[in-house]
Design a protein around this motif. Structure first.
Motif, PDB file in Angstrom:
ATOM      1  N   PHE A 137      -2.933  -9.779  -6.839  1.00  0.00           N
ATOM      2  CA  PHE A 137      -2.617  -9.295  -7.936  1.00  0.00           C
ATOM      3  C   PHE A 137      -4.859  -7.916  -6.997  1.00  0.00           C
ATOM      4  N   THR A 138      -5.448  -8.351  -6.049  1.00  0.00           N
ATOM      5  CA  THR A 138      -5.929  -7.558  -5.757  1.00  0.00           C
ATOM      6  C   THR A 138      -5.207  -6.075  -4.586  1.00  0.00           C
ATOM      7  N   THR A 139      -3.854  -6.911  -4.130  1.00  0.00           N
ATOM      8  CA  THR A 139      -3.363  -6.583  -3.141  1.00  0.00           C
ATOM      9  C   THR A 139      -2.183  -5.169  -4.002  1.00  0.00           C
ATOM     10  N   ILE A 140      -1.830  -5.757  -4.383  1.00  0.00           N
ATOM     11  CA  ILE A 140      -0.330  -5.251  -5.814  1.00  0.00           C
ATOM     12  C   ILE A 140      -0.482  -4.827  -6.431  1.00  0.00           C
ATOM     13  N   GLY A 141      -1.574  -4.983  -7.329  1.00  0.00           N
ATOM     14  CA  GLY A 141      -1.767  -5.517  -8.352  1.00  0.00           C
ATOM     15  C   GLY A 141      -1.702  -3.681  -8.971  1.00  0.00           C
ATOM     16  N   SER A 142      -2.167  -3.194  -8.611  1.00  0.00           N
ATOM     17  CA  SER A 142      -2.927  -1.370 -10.069  1.00  0.00           C
ATOM     18  C   SER A 142      -1.905  -1.081  -9.215  1.00  0.00           C
ATOM     19  N   ALA A 143      -0.946  -1.459  -7.767  1.00  0.00           N
ATOM     20  CA  ALA A 143      -0.224   0.185  -7.517  1.00  0.00           C
ATOM     21  C   ALA A 143       0.862  -0.279  -8.146  1.00  0.00           C
ATOM     22  N   ALA A 144       1.504  -1.019  -8.816  1.00  0.00           N
ATOM     23  CA  ALA A 144       2.303  -1.753 -10.124  1.00  0.00           C
ATOM     24  C   ALA A 144       2.352  -0.453 -10.972  1.00  0.00           C
ATOM     25  N   GLY A 306       0.229   9.287   2.326  1.00  0.00           N
ATOM     26  CA  GLY A 306      -0.318   8.432   3.184  1.00  0.00           C
ATOM     27  C   GLY A 306      -1.109   7.399   2.348  1.00  0.00           C
ATOM     28  N   GLU A 307      -0.107   6.743   0.944  1.00  0.00           N
ATOM     29  CA  GLU A 307      -0.851   5.320   0.561  1.00  0.00           C
ATOM     30  C   GLU A 307       0.600   4.176   1.619  1.00  0.00           C
ATOM     31  N   THR A 308       0.284   3.834   1.177  1.00  0.00           N
ATOM     32  CA  THR A 308       1.232   2.297   0.997  1.00  0.00           C
ATOM     33  C   THR A 308       0.925   1.738  -0.746  1.00  0.00           C
ATOM     34  N   TYR A 309       2.051   0.446  -0.717  1.00  0.00           N
ATOM     35  CA  TYR A 309       1.994   0.958  -1.693  1.00  0.00           C
ATOM     36  C   TYR A 309       1.162  -1.993  -1.075  1.00  0.00           C
ATOM     37  N   LEU A 310       0.694  -1.818  -0.073  1.00  0.00           N
ATOM     38  CA  LEU A 310      -0.205  -2.970   0.626  1.00  0.00           C
ATOM     39  C   LEU A 310      -1.691  -2.362   0.223  1.00  0.00           C
ATOM     40  N   THR A 311      -2.042  -0.437   0.497  1.00  0.00           N
ATOM     41  CA  THR A 311      -3.202  -0.361   0.199  1.00  0.00           C
ATOM     42  C   THR A 311      -4.029   0.592  -0.552  1.00  0.00           C
ATOM     43  N   ILE A 312      -3.095   0.981  -1.107  1.00  0.00           N
ATOM     44  CA  ILE A 312      -3.496   1.771  -2.504  1.00  0.00           C
ATOM     45  C   ILE A 312      -3.998   0.898  -3.387  1.00  0.00           C
ATOM     46  N   GLY A 313      -3.613  -0.861  -4.016  1.00  0.00           N
ATOM     47  CA  GLY A 313      -4.449  -2.007  -4.575  1.00  0.00           C
ATOM     48  C   GLY A 313      -5.939  -1.700  -4.695  1.00  0.00           C
ATOM     49  N   TRP A 314      -5.571  -1.739  -3.103  1.00  0.00           N
ATOM     50  CA  TRP A 314      -7.677  -2.520  -2.410  1.00  0.00           C
ATOM     51  C   TRP A 314      -8.360  -1.134  -3.087  1.00  0.00           C
ATOM     52  N   LYS A 315      -7.747   0.115  -2.820  1.00  0.00           N
ATOM     53  CA  LYS A 315      -8.457   1.502  -2.919  1.00  0.00           C
ATOM     54  C   LYS A 315      -8.926   1.896  -4.407  1.00  0.00           C
ATOM     55  N   GLN A 316      -7.692   0.920  -4.751  1.00  0.00           N
ATOM     56  CA  GLN A 316      -8.170   1.711  -6.467  1.00  0.00           C
ATOM     57  C   GLN A 316      -8.931   0.536  -7.456  1.00  0.00           C
ATOM     58  N   ILE A 317      -8.625  -0.537  -6.771  1.00  0.00           N
ATOM     59  CA  ILE A 317     -10.236  -1.583  -7.604  1.00  0.00           C
ATOM     60  C   ILE A 317     -11.423  -1.394  -7.149  1.00  0.00           C
ATOM     61  N   TRP A 318     -11.156  -1.299  -6.000  1.00  0.00           N
ATOM     62  CA  TRP A 318     -12.487  -0.633  -5.291  1.00  0.00           C
ATOM     63  C   TRP A 318     -12.758   0.740  -6.332  1.00  0.00           C
ATOM     64  N   PRO A 457      -8.729   1.279 -20.361  1.00  0.00           N
ATOM     65  CA  PRO A 457      -8.523   2.765 -20.353  1.00  0.00           C
ATOM     66  C   PRO A 457      -6.483   3.083 -20.245  1.00  0.00           C
ATOM     67  N   PRO A 458      -6.237   3.976 -21.369  1.00  0.00           N
ATOM     68  CA  PRO A 458      -4.429   3.965 -21.571  1.00  0.00           C
ATOM     69  C   PRO A 458      -4.175   5.220 -20.362  1.00  0.00           C
ATOM     70  N   GLY A 459      -3.292   4.501 -19.953  1.00  0.00           N
ATOM     71  CA  GLY A 459      -2.693   5.023 -18.708  1.00  0.00           C
ATOM     72  C   GLY A 459      -3.192   4.446 -17.151  1.00  0.00           C
ATOM     73  N   PHE A 460      -3.780   3.074 -17.235  1.00  0.00           N
ATOM     74  CA  PHE A 460      -4.280   2.264 -16.283  1.00  0.00           C
ATOM     75  C   PHE A 460      -3.887   0.871 -16.408  1.00  0.00           C
ATOM     76  N   ASP A 461      -3.288   0.875 -16.758  1.00  0.00           N
ATOM     77  CA  ASP A 461      -2.559  -0.592 -17.582  1.00  0.00           C
ATOM     78  C   ASP A 461      -2.535  -1.169 -16.624  1.00  0.00           C
ATOM     79  N   ASN A 462      -2.463  -1.372 -14.993  1.00  0.00           N
ATOM     80  CA  ASN A 462      -1.670  -2.580 -14.223  1.00  0.00           C
ATOM     81  C   ASN A 462      -2.737  -2.515 -13.202  1.00  0.00           C
TER      82      ASN A 462
END
Length: 548
Positions: A137-144, A306-318, A457-462
């Protein structure tokens, strides 16, 4: 604001003035890199103005997926099969290796150079599974939220879950208990992931129903006030959440009834449990495949350069976690639900362990008990929804009603420490537990999901449902590990209940008294609007500066 073409005909001073205006607007709005996550991982809303309206075929396929994804296989029968094989392979520590276990005595297995009780091994499997879910969930959750990744992610993890369930046909002898443990964990992890990424589709569907769109149009045109809009929109979310939960329980009933067609005539067949798991899984395949066929495309924005699906999740969660000052009630709820879900999920596992011991791992008895839970779950989910709709009761008040029983379940188990008359020592108590669980815990899941949708927040569901999934599923890597240590030390399953009671009670108090849903909803909408305005302002600034 000037377009790039207009910029070629204006003096430099005019451009500088426009840049200053944009910068002042930025400052006045209170935007900063902390809000947007820095230049490398800006928050990007997945809402698009041209999102298709939800049609009946899509909505029914959404309900049918949850109808099949009811947990009978990966959450129930797989654990029972794993525990029964482990019990058959174990020995009584008072008699030594080679002895057989009795339901009344202790049962241990060789584990890492020493021995562990079967109950502890089951809890360890759960703890590891929740730890893996945490990483997922932390790695690919928000990447969805980006592109079509979420759509394909749900398909892949669903197929893996289906494959693990079919593979359990090979679990026929006690020596294969390690394989049973591995397949149980794979199925449990992917099942938990399907619930999270499926639930993340819910807010997007709820805001795109024909009724929700009409409500929004009426509010934006000034026909209805904000307060009325918020009440009606909340009821629409509750409608879809409760109906989908009802379908899950209807699927629960249908699956268990279907299983009786195998469990009764093949009661003496040594592979009857394996056949039952295959049939249960086949039901989910038949009902679940339609969501992937009829789901309408609502892709999110492209992945930032410059982002990948494996990195964007951690950055977004932080970056999302740093928004606790802007979204205080959202994060208070996430923290409290982290503890509440840990307590409830581990309580369910511990009661299931006691139940399997009491009924000698019988799939048939578990089917009957499951039917009692499924029938009451269906009736209660519909009943709670109609009661809420008729009296227009808020989501939080309905959720609080279910929380009371969430606290009382581990309290009841705790009484079993001091007496054998009550506290999950008797057959009638497990029947009562399944009925009470059905009456109150099925609505609990529906209202907890709606509470999260209200505070997202609407639009930031995943992104935020990924954090919710972390609270709901991955949080439970703590409880099983603590409980298995307590059981190992005490030799009694019941000694784990006091810890779970304290966990559920404290978490419920925080939700009851510290979460203001109305204020939290407005904070979430304001935050999402601010992010979108920031993106528009930043893009305008970029255009002007490039023109200079």
């Amino acid at each position: 604001m000037a377009s790039p073409g207009d910029g070629q005909d204006l003096p430099v001073e005019k451009f500088k003035e426009q840049v200053n205006v944009v910068d002042r607007a930025d400052s006045k709005a209170g935007f900063s890199d902390e809000i947007t996550g820095g230049n490398s991982s800006n928050f990007v809303s997945s809402i698009r103005k041209d999102e298709p309206i939800v049609n009946k075929r899509e909505l029914w396929s959404y309900y049918l997926y949850y109808n099949g994804d009811n947990g009978v296989g990966p959450l129930g029968f797989s654990m029972t099969l794993f525990q029964s094989l482990a019990f058959a392979a174990g020995f009584d520590p008072t008699k030594g290796p080679g002895s057989t276990c009795s339901p009344e005595g202790q049962c241990v297995l060789p584990w890492a150079g020493r021995t562990k009780s079967v109950s502890s091994v089951v809890l360890i499997a759960n703890g590891i599974s929740f730890a893996v879910m945490t990483m997922m969930f932390t790695t690919i959750g928000s990447a969805a939220d980006y592109g079509t990744f979420g759509r394909w992610l749900l398909l892949v993890i669903t197929c893996i879950c289906w494959a693990s369930q079919f593979a359990e046909m090979s679990l026929t002898i006690p020596s294969r208990w390690p394989l049973a443990m591995a397949l149980y964990m794979i199925g449990f992890i992917t099942y938990g992931a399907t619930l999270v990424f499926y639930a993340a589709q819910f807010p997007r569907l709820a805001r795109n129903t024909a009724h929700a769109r009409r409500l929004r149009d009426r509010y934006e045109s000034g026909e209805i006030p904000l307060e009325e809009y918020e009440v009606e929109e909340s009821l629409e979310k509750n409608r879809i959440s409760n109906i989908s939960t009802t379908h899950s329980n209807i699927g629960y009933i249908a699956t268990l009834c279907l299983n009786l067609s195998i469990l009764l005539p093949l009661a003496n067949n040594p592979k009857v449990n394996n056949y039952t798991l295959v049939l249960t899984n086949a039901y989910w395949v038949v009902t679940g495949i339609w969501w992937f066929i009829f789901q309408q495309p609502r892709p999110g924005p492209p992945l930032p350069k410059g982002e990948t699906y494996l990195t964007i999740g951690w950055k977004q969660i932080w970056a999302a976690c740093k928004q606790y000052k802007q979204l205080p009630y959202t994060f208070i709820y996430l923290f409290a639900f982290f503890l509440l879900a840990d307590g409830l999920n581990t309580t369910g596992t511990l009661v299931a362990i006691c139940q399997n011991d009491k009924f000698s791992f019988s799939f048939l008895q578990n089917t009957y008990l499951g039917l009692s839970q499924a029938i009451t779950s269906t009736l209660s989910t519909l009943g709670f929804w109609y009661f809420q709709r008729y009296f227009k009761i808020s989501t939080k008040k309905m959720f609080i009603a279910t929380n009371v029983v969430t606290v009382l379940i581990p309290f009841w188990g705790m009484l079993g420490i001091w007496t054998n008359r009550i506290g999950f020592h008797n057959i009638w108590e497990f029947w009562a537990y399944n009925v009470v669980f059905g009456l109150f815990q099925a609505p609990y899941y529906a209202f907890s999901q709606t509470m999260m949708a209200e505070l997202t927040p609407p639009g930031f569901d995943n992104m935020f449902f990924g954090l919710f999934g972390l609270s709901n599923r991955a949080s439970s890597m703590i409880g099983p590990n603590v409980i298995q240590a307590i059981i190992d030390k005490s030799g009694s399953n019941w000694m784990g209940f006091p810890f779970l009671f304290a966990l559920c009670f404290c978490a419920s108090l925080v939700i009851w008294f510290c979460v203001d849903v109305e204020k939290g909803r407005r904070d979430a909408v304001s935050w999402a609007d601010g992010i979108r305005k920031k993106a528009e302002v930043s893009e305008g600034t970029k255009v002007i500066r490039e023109s200079l």
